[in-house]
Design a protein around this motif. Structure first.
Motif, PDB file in Angstrom:
ATOM      1  N   SER A   1      -9.860  -0.680  -2.350  1.00 23.84           N
ATOM      2  CA  SER A   1      -9.179   0.767  -1.010  1.00 23.84           C
ATOM      3  C   SER A   1      -9.866   0.700   0.506  1.00 23.84           C
ATOM      4  N   LEU A   2     -10.728   0.365   0.704  1.00 23.17           N
ATOM      5  CA  LEU A   2     -11.183  -0.646   2.079  1.00 23.17           C
ATOM      6  C   LEU A   2     -10.387  -1.271   2.253  1.00 23.17           C
ATOM      7  N   MET A   3      -9.964  -2.243   1.976  1.00 23.88           N
ATOM      8  CA  MET A   3      -9.063  -3.762   1.498  1.00 23.88           C
ATOM      9  C   MET A   3      -7.720  -3.568   2.041  1.00 23.88           C
ATOM     10  N   GLY A   4      -6.992  -2.450   1.867  1.00 20.05           N
ATOM     11  CA  GLY A   4      -5.712  -1.344   2.503  1.00 20.05           C
ATOM     12  C   GLY A   4      -5.659  -0.722   3.107  1.00 20.05           C
ATOM     13  N   PHE A   5      -7.004  -0.322   3.409  1.00 24.72           N
ATOM     14  CA  PHE A   5      -7.083   0.112   4.867  1.00 24.72           C
ATOM     15  C   PHE A   5      -6.992  -0.610   5.763  1.00 24.72           C
ATOM     16  N   ILE A   6      -7.575  -1.401   5.676  1.00 25.19           N
ATOM     17  CA  ILE A   6      -7.433  -2.667   6.880  1.00 25.19           C
ATOM     18  C   ILE A   6      -6.151  -3.024   6.550  1.00 25.19           C
ATOM     19  N   ILE A   7      -5.420  -3.523   5.432  1.00 20.88           N
ATOM     20  CA  ILE A   7      -3.706  -4.204   5.888  1.00 20.88           C
ATOM     21  C   ILE A   7      -3.139  -2.887   6.108  1.00 20.88           C
ATOM     22  N   GLY A   8      -2.807  -1.554   5.659  1.00 21.86           N
ATOM     23  CA  GLY A   8      -2.722  -0.174   6.394  1.00 21.86           C
ATOM     24  C   GLY A   8      -2.605  -0.250   8.128  1.00 21.86           C
ATOM     25  N   ILE A   9      -3.952  -0.794   8.589  1.00 27.14           N
ATOM     26  CA  ILE A   9      -3.804  -0.979   9.849  1.00 27.14           C
ATOM     27  C   ILE A   9      -3.585  -2.290  10.466  1.00 27.14           C
ATOM     28  N   TRP A  10      -3.884  -3.485   9.584  1.00 26.15           N
ATOM     29  CA  TRP A  10      -3.132  -5.173  10.259  1.00 26.15           C
ATOM     30  C   TRP A  10      -1.334  -4.860  10.484  1.00 26.15           C
ATOM     31  N   ALA A  11      -0.540  -4.178   9.765  1.00 27.85           N
ATOM     32  CA  ALA A  11       0.203  -4.483   9.108  1.00 27.85           C
ATOM     33  C   ALA A  11       1.348  -3.867   9.977  1.00 27.85           C
ATOM     34  N   LYS A  12       2.051  -3.862  10.858  1.00 30.47           N
ATOM     35  CA  LYS A  12       3.109  -4.294  11.737  1.00 30.47           C
ATOM     36  C   LYS A  12       4.905  -3.226  11.161  1.00 30.47           C
ATOM     37  N   ASN A  13       4.835  -3.480   9.911  1.00 26.96           N
ATOM     38  CA  ASN A  13       6.125  -2.971   8.828  1.00 26.96           C
ATOM     39  C   ASN A  13       5.435  -2.705   7.665  1.00 26.96           C
TER      40      ASN A  13
END
Length: 253
Positions: free
Chosen positions: A151-163
């Motif tokens: 979930s922490l990893m997904g949180f990071i991906i969500g912040i990184w993603a632009k679309n």
């Protein structure tokens, strides 16, 4: 600690989950059943046992890990990306809450959803095969740690993603292959020596191996190494999240 803020974020995220509870419940049941039909019946008829465990039961920990990891990443990444997408993230950042309270709310909700899915899959699997969990405390510990870490990893991906496309990029191109090649449906000892060595560089192997040990008392790597691997991954993800809030990377752009 502003517990009211944590509770508010957590409840808002869980409300979105309960709005689609039917889909959230039925989808893992159907997918798990299909896995047992394909792997349990087709392959299980040719491979009776793996390390003394019936093949149908042997694949259960891998099935649970596959779904839990993907659900953890998906729920957490969408949970934080959507406020960025509609612009409400700035209201959250300007509110009197710190990064830990924000993370606890979003990551806690995503981990809870993934844990629920994992338990649903476990219950579904019990309808197909006889399961005995030798180390239930270790099983719960591995399950909770996996939910929180990814979930922490997904949180990071969500912040990184632009679309929205980037939200699926890492799970589909990196995480899913690592899970399938991490011993989800086979033992590493079944591979040729060269590929056994290559597989040892797959971090997901240590999660699945430790989780399988909790069920059957057999594993491809030491249980201590498995616990150490997931602990290190958890600390790395937490450190990255702390750095993101400290610098405002992709949050204040």
């Amino acid at each position: 600690m502003n517990l009211l803020a944590v509770k508010s974020i957590y409840k808002a995220e869980m409300a979105r989950f309960f709005r689609t509870i039917g889909q959230s419940f039925i989808s893992p049941v159907i997918s798990t059943s299909l896995y047992f039909v394909v792997f349990g019946a087709a392959i299980g008829s040719r491979i009776q046992e793996v390390e003394g465990v019936p093949y149908g039961a042997f694949i259960v920990p891998g099935l649970i890990m596959l779904s839990v990891i993907m659900q953890s990443i998906s729920n957490a990444s969408f949970g934080i990306y959507f406020p960025k997408f509609i612009g409400t993230i700035f209201e959250l950042l300007s509110a009197p809450v710190n990064f830990l309270e924000i993370v606890l709310g979003f990551v806690g909700a995503a981990a809870t959803k993934a844990l629920f899915i994992g338990l649903v899959i476990l219950g579904t699997a019990a309808l197909f095969v006889d399961l005995t969990i030798q180390h239930p405390v270790a099983m719960i510990a591995f399950l909770v740690l996996t939910c929180l870490t990814f979930s922490l990893m997904g949180f990071i991906i969500g912040i990184w993603a632009k679309n929205f496309e980037q939200l699926q990029l890492v799970p589909l191109l990196i995480v899913t292959p690592l899970v399938f090649l991490g011993g989800s449906f086979y033992s590493v000892t079944m591979l040729p020596p060269f590929w056994q060595t290559v597989t040892m560089f797959n971090p997901v192997l240590y999660l699945i191996s430790g989780f399988r040990w909790a069920f059957f008392g057999v594993s491809d790597v030491s249980i201590g190494i498995s616990l150490g691997a997931i602990a290190v991954f958890f600390v790395i993800c937490l450190t990255i999240v702390w750095w993101i809030f400290k610098t405002g990377w992709r949050l204040r752009d």
